[in-house]
Design an enzyme around this catalytic site. Structure first.
Site, short mmCIF file in Angstrom:
data_model
loop_
_atom_site.label_atom_id
_atom_site.label_comp_id
_atom_site.label_asym_id
_atom_site.label_seq_id
_atom_site.Cartn_x
_atom_site.Cartn_y
_atom_site.Cartn_z
N GLU A 106 6.15 8.66 5.31
CA GLU A 106 5.90 8.48 6.74
C GLU A 106 7.38 8.42 7.38
O GLU A 106 7.54 9.57 8.05
CB GLU A 106 5.42 7.03 6.82
CG GLU A 106 3.97 6.94 6.41
CD GLU A 106 2.90 6.11 7.17
OE1 GLU A 106 3.39 4.95 7.39
OE2 GLU A 106 2.14 6.79 7.73
N HIS A 138 1.27 5.55 1.06
CA HIS A 138 1.14 7.04 1.98
C HIS A 138 1.46 8.00 1.08
O HIS A 138 2.38 8.15 0.24
CB HIS A 138 1.79 6.72 3.21
CG HIS A 138 1.40 5.32 4.14
ND1 HIS A 138 0.62 5.57 5.13
CD2 HIS A 138 2.12 4.55 3.89
CE1 HIS A 138 0.68 4.35 5.60
NE2 HIS A 138 1.61 3.56 5.07
N THR A 164 -0.36 2.74 11.46
CA THR A 164 -1.71 2.96 11.48
C THR A 164 -2.10 2.21 12.57
O THR A 164 -1.83 0.97 12.92
CB THR A 164 -2.50 2.79 10.25
OG1 THR A 164 -2.46 1.21 10.23
CG2 THR A 164 -2.06 3.52 9.18
N HIS A 184 0.84 -0.99 0.14
CA HIS A 184 -0.14 -0.06 0.05
C HIS A 184 0.87 1.30 -0.09
O HIS A 184 2.07 0.92 0.26
CB HIS A 184 -0.82 -0.04 1.31
CG HIS A 184 -0.13 0.02 2.43
ND1 HIS A 184 0.42 -1.15 3.22
CD2 HIS A 184 0.19 1.14 3.12
CE1 HIS A 184 0.88 -0.72 4.27
NE2 HIS A 184 0.95 0.54 4.16
N1 LIG Z 1 1.63 1.25 7.17
S1 LIG Z 1 1.91 0.00 7.88
O1 LIG Z 1 3.00 -0.05 8.99
O2 LIG Z 1 2.87 -0.52 6.92
C1 LIG Z 1 0.75 -0.97 7.98
C2 LIG Z 1 0.71 -2.36 7.56
C3 LIG Z 1 -0.29 -3.28 7.50
C4 LIG Z 1 -1.62 -2.74 8.08
C5 LIG Z 1 -2.72 -3.82 8.21
C6 LIG Z 1 -3.16 -4.28 9.40
C7 LIG Z 1 -1.81 -4.95 10.30
C8 LIG Z 1 -2.21 -5.69 11.32
C9 LIG Z 1 -3.63 -5.13 11.78
N2 LIG Z 1 -4.08 -6.06 12.95
O3 LIG Z 1 -3.33 -6.72 13.77
O4 LIG Z 1 -5.16 -5.57 13.70
C10 LIG Z 1 -4.47 -4.55 11.30
C11 LIG Z 1 -4.24 -3.87 10.10
C12 LIG Z 1 -1.27 -1.43 8.63
C13 LIG Z 1 -0.26 -0.79 8.58
ZN LIG Z 2 2.06 1.94 5.40
#
Ligand SMILES: NS(=O)(=O)c1ccc(Cc2ccc([N+](=O)[O-])cc2)cc1
Ligand SMILES: [Zn+2]
Length: 259
Positions: free
Chosen positions: A104, A94, A198, A92
């Site tokens: 980020e 940002h 997030t 994904h």
């Molecule tokens: N931005 S990031 O740190 O690469 C990132 C990667 C994956 C995720 C998706 C996600 C990962 C884990 C969970 N959880 O354990 O409830 C929920 C959402 C959220 C954020």
């Molecule tokens: Zn991310």
């Protein structure tokens, strides 16, 4: 603003529901290259993505995500700081708003236009992604900076699909996309122990951030901003932009450099 979901109200309020937001290994961070420690024991990373099977692309209301089948070790990252292969689960992005940057991680206080995250999980030690996502060595996220310049010859395969997932909750097929085409020429990296950026902000990520950005055009980044945070049924249309968390305190962590 209480109509917005908690994530949409942004980083300042996350700690109320997720106290780990003020934890000791939060991400992202500002990387200061001359303060990182070069570790000769850190080998190169290897990305085995040739059998990769992307399934779909979706707007989850916070970003645009390409998901992969992960029934076996067909697409893995290995080497570097990792003790075993980690399976590719999704990637994904940002990004910022018009003219403002959206990465980020920052490098000596400088941010890039956007940041790509390739999310992998430790299927050797954990049975499911969800379980791995709560373990200190459960996830490995490869971060790649996007810098504006010329058009990126392969990113249009992603941006062309964004028209199909404009609204939160929309998903469309996105098969046989190999993210290898989004890598820069050098795989030199910085690595440190951090978290999801997030909610739920779990402190379960081994971060591997590539030093060399890929070059994409401002026009291509702008296509990401046509996505909406809001669903088709909502009357308010809110552009998806600035979906990045600012850098968090290092709290004494070491950032290592591959070389
Ligand atoms: N931005 S990031 O740190 O690469 C990132 C990667 C994956 C995720 C998706 C996600 C990962 C884990 C969970 N959880 O354990 O409830 C929920 C959402 C959220 C954020
Ligand atoms: Zn991310």
């Amino acid at each position: 603003r209480n109509t917005f979901c908690l994530v949409c109200q942004g980083p300042p309020v996350w700690h109320k529901n997720y106290p780990v937001a003020q934890g000791n290994r939060q991400s992202p961070i500002d990387i200061i290259p001359h303060q990182t420690s070069h570790d000769p024991g850190l080998g190169p990373i290897t990305l085995n993505y040739d059998q990769c099977t992307s399934i779909n692309i979706t707007n989850n209301g916070h970003s645009v995500v390409v998901e992969f089948e992960d029934p076996d070790d067909r697409s893995v990252i290995l080497g570097g700081p990792l003790d075993n292969p980690y399976r590719l689960k999704q990637f994904h992005f940002h990004w910022g708003g018009k003219g403002c940057h959206g990465s980020e991680h920052t490098v000596s206080g400088n941010s890039y236009a956007s940041e790509l995250h390739l999310v992998h999980w430790n299927a050797v030690k954990y049975k499911t992604f969800g379980e791995a996502a709560t373990a200190p060595d459960g996830l490995a996220v490869l971060g790649i900076f996007l810098e504006t310049g010329d058009d990126h010859r392969w990113l249009h395969m992603i941006t062309d699909a964004l028209y199909m997932v404009k609204f939160k909750g929309s998903v469309t097929d996105f098969k046989a996309f190999n993210p290898k085409c989004l890598l820069p020429s050098s795989l030199h990296y910085w690595t440190y122990l951090g978290s999801l950026t997030t909610p739920p902000l779990h402190e379960s990520v081994i971060w591997i951030v590539l030093k060399e950005p890929i070059i994409v055009s401002e026009k291509q980044v702008h296509v990401f901003r046509m996505l909406l945070f809001t669903g088709e049924e909502e009357d308010e249309r809110i552009r998806m932009e600035n979906n990045f968390r600012p850098p968090q305190p290092l709290k004494g962590r070491k950032v290592r450099s591959s070389n």
